[in-house]
Design an enzyme around this catalytic site. Structure first.
Site, PDB file in Angstrom:
ATOM      1  N   HIS A 294       3.451  -2.296  13.415  1.00  0.00           N
ATOM      2  CA  HIS A 294       3.998  -1.114  12.749  1.00  0.00           C
ATOM      3  C   HIS A 294       5.395  -0.745  13.245  1.00  0.00           C
ATOM      4  O   HIS A 294       6.239  -0.309  12.465  1.00  0.00           O
ATOM      5  CB  HIS A 294       3.015   0.060  12.882  1.00  0.00           C
TER       6      HIS A 294
ATOM      7  N   PRO B  92      -5.026  -7.958  -4.732  1.00  0.00           N
ATOM      8  CA  PRO B  92      -4.079  -7.036  -5.364  1.00  0.00           C
ATOM      9  C   PRO B  92      -2.639  -7.180  -4.856  1.00  0.00           C
ATOM     10  O   PRO B  92      -1.701  -6.683  -5.457  1.00  0.00           O
ATOM     11  CB  PRO B  92      -4.641  -5.645  -5.032  1.00  0.00           C
TER      12      PRO B  92
ATOM     13  N   ASP C 202      -2.002 -10.091   2.767  1.00  0.00           N
ATOM     14  CA  ASP C 202      -1.433 -11.413   2.499  1.00  0.00           C
ATOM     15  C   ASP C 202      -1.388 -11.640   0.986  1.00  0.00           C
ATOM     16  O   ASP C 202      -1.938 -10.854   0.215  1.00  0.00           O
ATOM     17  CB  ASP C 202      -2.298 -12.498   3.158  1.00  0.00           C
TER      18      ASP C 202
ATOM     19  N   ASP D 188       4.277  -3.183   2.942  1.00  0.00           N
ATOM     20  CA  ASP D 188       3.211  -3.320   3.942  1.00  0.00           C
ATOM     21  C   ASP D 188       1.903  -3.636   3.218  1.00  0.00           C
ATOM     22  O   ASP D 188       0.981  -2.827   3.179  1.00  0.00           O
ATOM     23  CB  ASP D 188       3.101  -2.012   4.740  1.00  0.00           C
TER      24      ASP D 188
ATOM     25  N   ASP E  45      -0.495   1.077  -8.464  1.00  0.00           N
ATOM     26  CA  ASP E  45      -0.028  -0.280  -8.176  1.00  0.00           C
ATOM     27  C   ASP E  45       1.468  -0.254  -7.829  1.00  0.00           C
ATOM     28  O   ASP E  45       2.282   0.265  -8.610  1.00  0.00           O
ATOM     29  CB  ASP E  45      -0.284  -1.139  -9.430  1.00  0.00           C
TER      30      ASP E  45
HETATM   31  N1  SAM Z   1      -1.099  -4.639   8.274  1.00  0.00           N
HETATM   32  C1  SAM Z   1      -1.639  -5.295   7.162  1.00  0.00           C
HETATM   33  C2  SAM Z   1      -1.562  -6.789   7.176  1.00  0.00           C
HETATM   34  O1  SAM Z   1      -2.439  -7.393   7.746  1.00  0.00           O
HETATM   35  O2  SAM Z   1      -0.671  -7.379   6.602  1.00  0.00           O
HETATM   36  C3  SAM Z   1      -1.383  -4.670   5.850  1.00  0.00           C
HETATM   37  C4  SAM Z   1      -1.754  -3.230   5.908  1.00  0.00           C
HETATM   38  S1  SAM Z   1      -2.356  -2.318   4.641  1.00  0.00           S
HETATM   39  C5  SAM Z   1      -4.048  -2.026   5.034  1.00  0.00           C
HETATM   40  C6  SAM Z   1      -2.361  -3.237   3.148  1.00  0.00           C
HETATM   41  C7  SAM Z   1      -2.537  -2.283   1.974  1.00  0.00           C
HETATM   42  O3  SAM Z   1      -1.873  -2.800   0.824  1.00  0.00           O
HETATM   43  C8  SAM Z   1      -3.985  -2.028   1.577  1.00  0.00           C
HETATM   44  O4  SAM Z   1      -4.313  -0.687   1.846  1.00  0.00           O
HETATM   45  C9  SAM Z   1      -4.014  -2.348   0.073  1.00  0.00           C
HETATM   46  O5  SAM Z   1      -4.820  -1.469  -0.667  1.00  0.00           O
HETATM   47  C10 SAM Z   1      -2.539  -2.229  -0.281  1.00  0.00           C
HETATM   48  N2  SAM Z   1      -2.155  -2.962  -1.510  1.00  0.00           N
HETATM   49  C11 SAM Z   1      -2.524  -4.207  -1.862  1.00  0.00           C
HETATM   50  N3  SAM Z   1      -1.986  -4.534  -3.059  1.00  0.00           N
HETATM   51  C12 SAM Z   1      -1.245  -3.461  -3.461  1.00  0.00           C
HETATM   52  C13 SAM Z   1      -0.472  -3.181  -4.618  1.00  0.00           C
HETATM   53  N4  SAM Z   1      -0.355  -4.076  -5.585  1.00  0.00           N
HETATM   54  N5  SAM Z   1       0.143  -1.971  -4.701  1.00  0.00           N
HETATM   55  C14 SAM Z   1       0.008  -1.057  -3.698  1.00  0.00           C
HETATM   56  N6  SAM Z   1      -0.735  -1.274  -2.595  1.00  0.00           N
HETATM   57  C15 SAM Z   1      -1.346  -2.451  -2.463  1.00  0.00           C
END
Ligand code: SAM
Length: 293
Positions: free
Chosen positions: A75, A175, A171, A168, A150
């Site tokens: 972070h 989504p 992978d 953030d 989204d």
């Molecule tokens: N630290 C993490 C890592 O391992 O790379 C990533 C942290 S965070 C938990 C990832 C977030 O991205 C999730 O809460 C997920 O819901 C969100 N996410 C995934 N796809 C997304 C999208 N298309 N738009 C917005 N948020 C998204």
């Protein structure tokens, strides 16, 4: 050192579905001391467990997102090295970041507002309930605005608006997959202000070809790019890559004295555990076998 565990009785979480060449071929196993939460949202599976070494661990769709013991590395490094390159950031945007750790770091800066857009409100709810120390009150902060939609569609609504954008996401699967695309990077370029900066969590150095492809995509849209390496012990194979991009600021060549002055001023007010002026530059020095063209 005395080993008191009895592995035959342990219950494990085995991380074996990271995308790319490691999929199904290398498993990173954690002993589950205590299961904290297991569930399914409209978008992904969530698992939170306690491990004796890493503390609480958050897993989405079978992939480790953070651990209590080393989340500060991720972070701090996804936020401060980029925000501190900007002379006067006012509006920040985070795409993803549902655990709240990135928001926690961004609001430490002297900015006016930070919008966080996560597709999955359930991740935010569960993380606040079971991992409240990650967001540490950030979701309730007056500078924070949290939206559930989204990120891909959200980005299309803005032109010349954000000084800082931070991607953030998970992978490049589920989504998050479409957030690793040239079309999305084009929308980011349009949504940034003249000196705007975007930072990206890009994935593992084990997937070097993928990183090179993403770097090529960024280079085709942005005048300046940078890549850095950080070691995340809890992540599968450990060595991860973040990238930065800007059309106005040469991120790799901000004078060292300027960075030092900004970092020292920032650190006086905010105690950090990892990032400092030396690591700002050191993280961008890539070993020979990891150099991106
Ligand atoms: N630290 C993490 C890592 O391992 O790379 C990533 C942290 S965070 C938990 C990832 C977030 O991205 C999730 O809460 C997920 O819901 C969100 N996410 C995934 N796809 C997304 C999208 N298309 N738009 C917005 N948020 C998204």
């Amino acid at each position: 050192m005395k080993n008191t565990s009895s592995p035959q009785n342990d219950i494990y979480f085995s991380e074996g579905t990271v995308p790319g060449k490691r999929y199904g071929k290398i498993h990173h196993k954690f002993v589950i001391e205590q299961l904290i939460y297991k569930g399914k949202t409209d978008f992904q599976d969530i698992l939170i467990f306690e491990n004796a070494v890493y503390g609480k661990v958050l897993v989405l769709d079978g992939i480790v997102q953070l651990s209590e013991s080393d989340e500060f590395i991720y972070h701090e490094m996804l936020t401060h090295p980029y925000i501190l390159c900007h002379p006067n950031p006012k509006r920040a945007l985070i795409i993803g970041g549902g655990d709240g750790g990135t928001l926690r770091e961004v609001i430490k800066h002297d900015i006016e507002e930070c919008t966080m857009v996560d597709i999955d409100g359930k991740v935010v709810e569960i993380c606040q309930q079971y991992l409240p120390f990650i967001s540490d009150g950030a979701f309730q902060h007056e500078k924070a605005k949290v939206l559930f939609e989204d990120g891909l569609a959200f980005m299309k609504k803005f032109q010349n608006h954000f000084d800082i954008i931070i991607i953030d996401c998970n992978d490049a699967i589920g989504p998050s997959e479409k957030l690793f695309s040239k079309a999305f990077y084009q929308d980011i370029g349009a949504a940034l202000t003249e000196n705007g900066i975007c930072s990206f969590q890009m994935g593992s150095f084990m997937d070097f070809d993928f990183l090179q492809e993403m770097h090529d995509n960024l280079k085709s849209i942005f005048k300046y790019t940078t890549a850095s390496k950080l070691t995340m012990p809890c992540y599968h194979c450990g060595e991860y890559c973040f990238m930065g991009a800007s059309n106005g600021l040469d991120l790799k060549n901000i004078p060292a004295e300027q960075i030092k002055e900004r970092v020292e001023k920032f650190i006086q007010k905010n105690s950090l555990k990892y990032y400092n002026a030396d690591i700002h530059h050191a993280a961008q020095c890539l070993p020979t076998n990891m150099q991106l063209k």
